[in-house]
Motif scaffolding. Structure first.
Motif, short mmCIF file in Angstrom:
data_model
loop_
_atom_site.label_atom_id
_atom_site.label_comp_id
_atom_site.label_asym_id
_atom_site.label_seq_id
_atom_site.Cartn_x
_atom_site.Cartn_y
_atom_site.Cartn_z
N GLU A 35 29.40 -87.91 21.90
CA GLU A 35 30.16 -87.52 23.09
C GLU A 35 29.31 -86.57 23.93
O GLU A 35 29.40 -85.35 23.78
CB GLU A 35 31.50 -86.87 22.70
CG GLU A 35 32.37 -86.50 23.89
CD GLU A 35 32.44 -87.59 24.95
OE1 GLU A 35 31.87 -87.39 26.04
OE2 GLU A 35 33.06 -88.64 24.68
N ASN A 37 29.49 -85.51 26.85
CA ASN A 37 30.19 -84.59 27.74
C ASN A 37 30.83 -83.41 27.00
O ASN A 37 31.48 -82.58 27.63
CB ASN A 37 31.27 -85.34 28.54
CG ASN A 37 30.65 -86.34 29.50
OD1 ASN A 37 29.68 -86.04 30.18
ND2 ASN A 37 31.19 -87.55 29.52
N LYS A 50 33.89 -78.86 22.47
CA LYS A 50 35.14 -79.14 23.17
C LYS A 50 34.95 -80.30 24.14
O LYS A 50 33.92 -80.40 24.81
CB LYS A 50 35.62 -77.90 23.92
CG LYS A 50 35.97 -76.76 22.97
CD LYS A 50 36.43 -75.53 23.72
CE LYS A 50 36.75 -74.42 22.73
NZ LYS A 50 37.13 -73.19 23.39
N TYR A 51 35.97 -81.13 24.18
CA TYR A 51 36.04 -82.23 25.13
C TYR A 51 37.52 -82.50 25.34
O TYR A 51 38.18 -83.03 24.45
CB TYR A 51 35.32 -83.47 24.58
CG TYR A 51 35.45 -84.69 25.47
CD1 TYR A 51 34.72 -84.79 26.65
CD2 TYR A 51 36.33 -85.70 25.14
CE1 TYR A 51 34.86 -85.90 27.47
CE2 TYR A 51 36.47 -86.82 25.95
CZ TYR A 51 35.74 -86.91 27.12
OH TYR A 51 35.88 -88.00 27.94
N HIS A 52 38.07 -82.04 26.44
CA HIS A 52 39.52 -82.12 26.70
C HIS A 52 40.29 -81.50 25.53
O HIS A 52 41.28 -82.06 25.07
CB HIS A 52 39.97 -83.55 26.93
CG HIS A 52 39.34 -84.21 28.11
ND1 HIS A 52 39.72 -83.93 29.39
CD2 HIS A 52 38.36 -85.12 28.20
CE1 HIS A 52 38.99 -84.64 30.22
NE2 HIS A 52 38.15 -85.36 29.54
N GLY A 53 39.81 -80.40 25.04
CA GLY A 53 40.37 -79.76 23.86
C GLY A 53 39.29 -79.69 22.78
O GLY A 53 38.13 -80.05 23.02
N LEU A 55 37.02 -80.80 19.99
CA LEU A 55 36.52 -82.10 19.53
C LEU A 55 36.15 -82.02 18.05
O LEU A 55 36.69 -82.75 17.22
CB LEU A 55 35.31 -82.51 20.37
CG LEU A 55 34.66 -83.83 20.04
CD1 LEU A 55 35.61 -85.00 20.34
CD2 LEU A 55 33.37 -84.01 20.82
N ALA A 113 37.73 -87.90 20.53
CA ALA A 113 37.53 -87.86 21.98
C ALA A 113 38.61 -88.67 22.69
O ALA A 113 39.18 -88.23 23.69
CB ALA A 113 36.14 -88.38 22.34
N LYS A 114 38.92 -89.85 22.15
CA LYS A 114 39.99 -90.69 22.74
C LYS A 114 41.33 -89.97 22.68
O LYS A 114 42.09 -89.97 23.64
CB LYS A 114 40.10 -92.02 21.99
CG LYS A 114 39.05 -93.03 22.34
CD LYS A 114 39.30 -94.31 21.57
CE LYS A 114 38.09 -95.22 21.58
NZ LYS A 114 38.27 -96.40 20.72
N ASN A 116 41.88 -86.80 22.56
CA ASN A 116 41.87 -85.64 23.46
C ASN A 116 42.04 -86.05 24.92
O ASN A 116 42.48 -85.23 25.73
CB ASN A 116 40.57 -84.84 23.30
CG ASN A 116 40.52 -84.05 22.01
OD1 ASN A 116 41.44 -84.09 21.21
ND2 ASN A 116 39.44 -83.35 21.80
N GLU A 117 41.68 -87.27 25.26
CA GLU A 117 41.79 -87.73 26.64
C GLU A 117 43.23 -88.06 27.04
O GLU A 117 43.54 -88.15 28.22
CB GLU A 117 40.93 -88.98 26.86
CG GLU A 117 39.44 -88.67 26.86
CD GLU A 117 38.58 -89.92 26.92
OE1 GLU A 117 39.12 -91.04 26.78
OE2 GLU A 117 37.37 -89.77 27.09
#
Length: 118
Positions: A35, A37, A50-53, A55, A113-114, A116-117
């Motif tokens: 990931e 990003n 972290k990735y939208h929260g 990870l 990641a999915k 968190n999105e």
């Protein structure tokens, strides 16, 4: 580890015992490659990505590195335990002399990641 609190993942790794560094370097690379990003940082005095929260993250123990991720399922814990890793509800212990279970961890990071999105 040194008494100074690390401010970055690299500082955390550099301040860790030499026998643990290779495992942590591989985990860092795996997370970033899976990931790109994800943002790295230190939370709760350990490396966290972290990735939208949150990870994933890892911490140092006396004889292993503990990889933490919320997407760890019973099925994946069983798979990892069958390969010789100890697991907890949301953690995987990787001994300093063990290979990283790359395929399984990449799958977990992608899944988290999915999630968190959403």
């Amino acid at each position: 580890m040194a008494d100074l609190k690390p401010k970055t993942v690299d500082e955390f790794i550099d301040n860790s015992p030499e026998e643990a560094q290779e495992v942590m370097i591989k985990l860092k690379k795996l997370i970033v490659d899976t990931e790109p990003n994800a943002e790295s940082g230190i939370s709760w005095n350990v490396p966290v990505y972290k990735y939208h929260g949150i990870l994933a993250g890892f911490s140092l123990a006396k004889k292993h590195v503990s990889f933490g991720i919320d997407s760890l399922t019973k099925e994946m814990r069983k798979t990892l335990e069958d390969k010789g890793y100890r697991t907890g509800k949301k953690t995987i212990q990787i001994k300093f002399d063990q290979d990283i279970p790359t395929e399984e961890l990449m799958s977990l990071v992608k899944e988290q990641a999915k999630l968190n999105e959403i």
